[in-house]
Scaffold this motif. Structure first.
Motif, mmCIF file in Angstrom:
data_model
loop_
_atom_site.group_PDB
_atom_site.id
_atom_site.type_symbol
_atom_site.label_atom_id
_atom_site.label_comp_id
_atom_site.label_asym_id
_atom_site.label_seq_id
_atom_site.Cartn_x
_atom_site.Cartn_y
_atom_site.Cartn_z
ATOM 1 N N LEU A 61 36.271 31.278 74.440
ATOM 2 C CA LEU A 61 36.573 32.698 74.342
ATOM 3 C C LEU A 61 38.060 32.949 74.113
ATOM 4 O O LEU A 61 38.432 33.741 73.275
ATOM 5 N N PHE A 62 38.910 32.280 74.891
ATOM 6 C CA PHE A 62 40.360 32.408 74.698
ATOM 7 C C PHE A 62 41.064 31.265 75.408
ATOM 8 O O PHE A 62 40.470 30.575 76.223
ATOM 9 N N THR A 63 42.333 31.079 75.058
ATOM 10 C CA THR A 63 43.160 30.050 75.679
ATOM 11 C C THR A 63 44.288 30.738 76.438
ATOM 12 O O THR A 63 45.020 31.555 75.867
ATOM 13 N N GLU A 64 44.399 30.393 77.701
ATOM 14 C CA GLU A 64 45.414 31.012 78.547
ATOM 15 C C GLU A 64 46.535 30.018 78.841
ATOM 16 O O GLU A 64 46.266 28.871 79.170
ATOM 17 N N PRO A 65 47.791 30.450 78.709
ATOM 18 C CA PRO A 65 48.905 29.547 79.029
ATOM 19 C C PRO A 65 48.865 29.115 80.492
ATOM 20 O O PRO A 65 48.271 29.782 81.336
ATOM 21 N N CYS A 66 49.541 28.013 80.757
ATOM 22 C CA CYS A 66 49.647 27.505 82.130
ATOM 23 C C CYS A 66 51.018 27.838 82.699
ATOM 24 O O CYS A 66 52.012 27.931 81.976
ATOM 25 N N VAL A 67 51.036 28.015 83.997
ATOM 26 C CA VAL A 67 52.265 28.242 84.745
ATOM 27 C C VAL A 67 52.275 27.259 85.905
ATOM 28 O O VAL A 67 51.267 26.624 86.206
ATOM 29 N N VAL A 68 53.411 27.157 86.541
ATOM 30 C CA VAL A 68 53.483 26.392 87.776
ATOM 31 C C VAL A 68 53.884 27.355 88.882
ATOM 32 O O VAL A 68 54.787 28.177 88.715
ATOM 33 N N GLY A 69 53.162 27.276 89.991
ATOM 34 C CA GLY A 69 53.531 28.037 91.169
ATOM 35 C C GLY A 69 54.415 27.160 92.047
ATOM 36 O O GLY A 69 54.065 26.011 92.320
ATOM 37 N N VAL A 70 55.550 27.706 92.416
ATOM 38 C CA VAL A 70 56.457 26.998 93.329
ATOM 39 C C VAL A 70 56.823 27.937 94.469
ATOM 40 O O VAL A 70 56.752 29.159 94.332
ATOM 41 N N SER A 71 57.233 27.361 95.558
ATOM 42 C CA SER A 71 57.705 28.153 96.686
ATOM 43 C C SER A 71 58.901 28.996 96.248
ATOM 44 O O SER A 71 59.728 28.552 95.453
ATOM 45 N N ALA A 72 58.998 30.203 96.783
ATOM 46 C CA ALA A 72 60.138 31.065 96.467
ATOM 47 C C ALA A 72 61.456 30.407 96.869
ATOM 48 O O ALA A 72 62.510 30.756 96.325
ATOM 49 N N ALA A 73 61.410 29.423 97.765
ATOM 50 C CA ALA A 73 62.618 28.714 98.192
ATOM 51 C C ALA A 73 62.885 27.458 97.358
ATOM 52 O O ALA A 73 63.912 26.804 97.548
#
Length: 185
Positions: free
Chosen positions: A37-49
């Motif tokens: 249906l579609f391709t979604e980019p990837c992100v990385v979640g990191v701690s705010a610190a």
């Protein structure tokens, strides 16, 4: 309608408990008929610190020495994609923190125990004050598809797939936004 957790990326299709499902690829798809249906980019979640938290964009190479949180699953294709295994020839991630849910994964990241490679939708659907989502510039996106078991398709399943394709083809502006426009996060 049913929701399946991280342990079953096939959303019940592999075990036969569902007839048709929206799934996220890559995952093990043997015996499944897939309609992207579609391709979604990837992100990385990191701690705010985390030192990377101030960045707008990272490369996979920036993440290879980081501990990675991943949903507990037996699906090796899924696991390899989200732990960046394809970027570590012959090596596995040195420190993997397995989680049972997206909420648990967010808490692990917020606590600074690991980072999490995840779809960009996490910015909208899983916000957390202790987590910063950063675009990964050189990791392929994740495909969202409608899937069903191969073979004799029942008419309701065929109608569902057809409807998903009609919506996909009609909603080009939404897909353009999902596939290409990075969000602030």
């Amino acid at each position: 309608m049913a929701e399946f957790g991280l342990p079953d990326p096939s959303a019940g299709l592999a075990g036969g408990s569902t007839d048709v499902a929206f799934i996220r690829l890559p995952s093990a798809t043997h015996g499944l008929a897939i309609t992207p249906l579609f391709t979604e980019p990837c992100v990385v979640g990191v701690s705010a610190a985390h030192p990377m938290s101030r960045r707008e964009r990272v490369r996979v190479a920036d993440l290879l020495d980081e501990p990675i949180a991943i949903g507990r699953t037996d699906d090796g294709v899924w696991r390899d994609f989200w732990t960046l295994a394809g970027h570590r020839p012959g090596k596995r991630a040195r420190n993997v923190v397995e989680t049972h849910s997206q909420r648990e994964e967010g808490e692990v990241v917020a606590a600074g125990m690991a980072c999490s490679v995840t779809p960009a939708a996490a910015r909208r659907h899983s916000p957390h004050p202790g987590v910063r989502f950063i675009t990964i510039g050189d990791h392929p996106g994740s495909v969202v598809a409608v899937a069903h078991r191969s073979g004799g398709t029942n008419p309701l399943v065929a109608s569902f797939v057809d409807s998903a394709v009609v919506v996909r083809d009609r909603e080009t502006q939404i897909l353009h936004t999902i596939e290409g426009a990075p969000e602030a996060g």
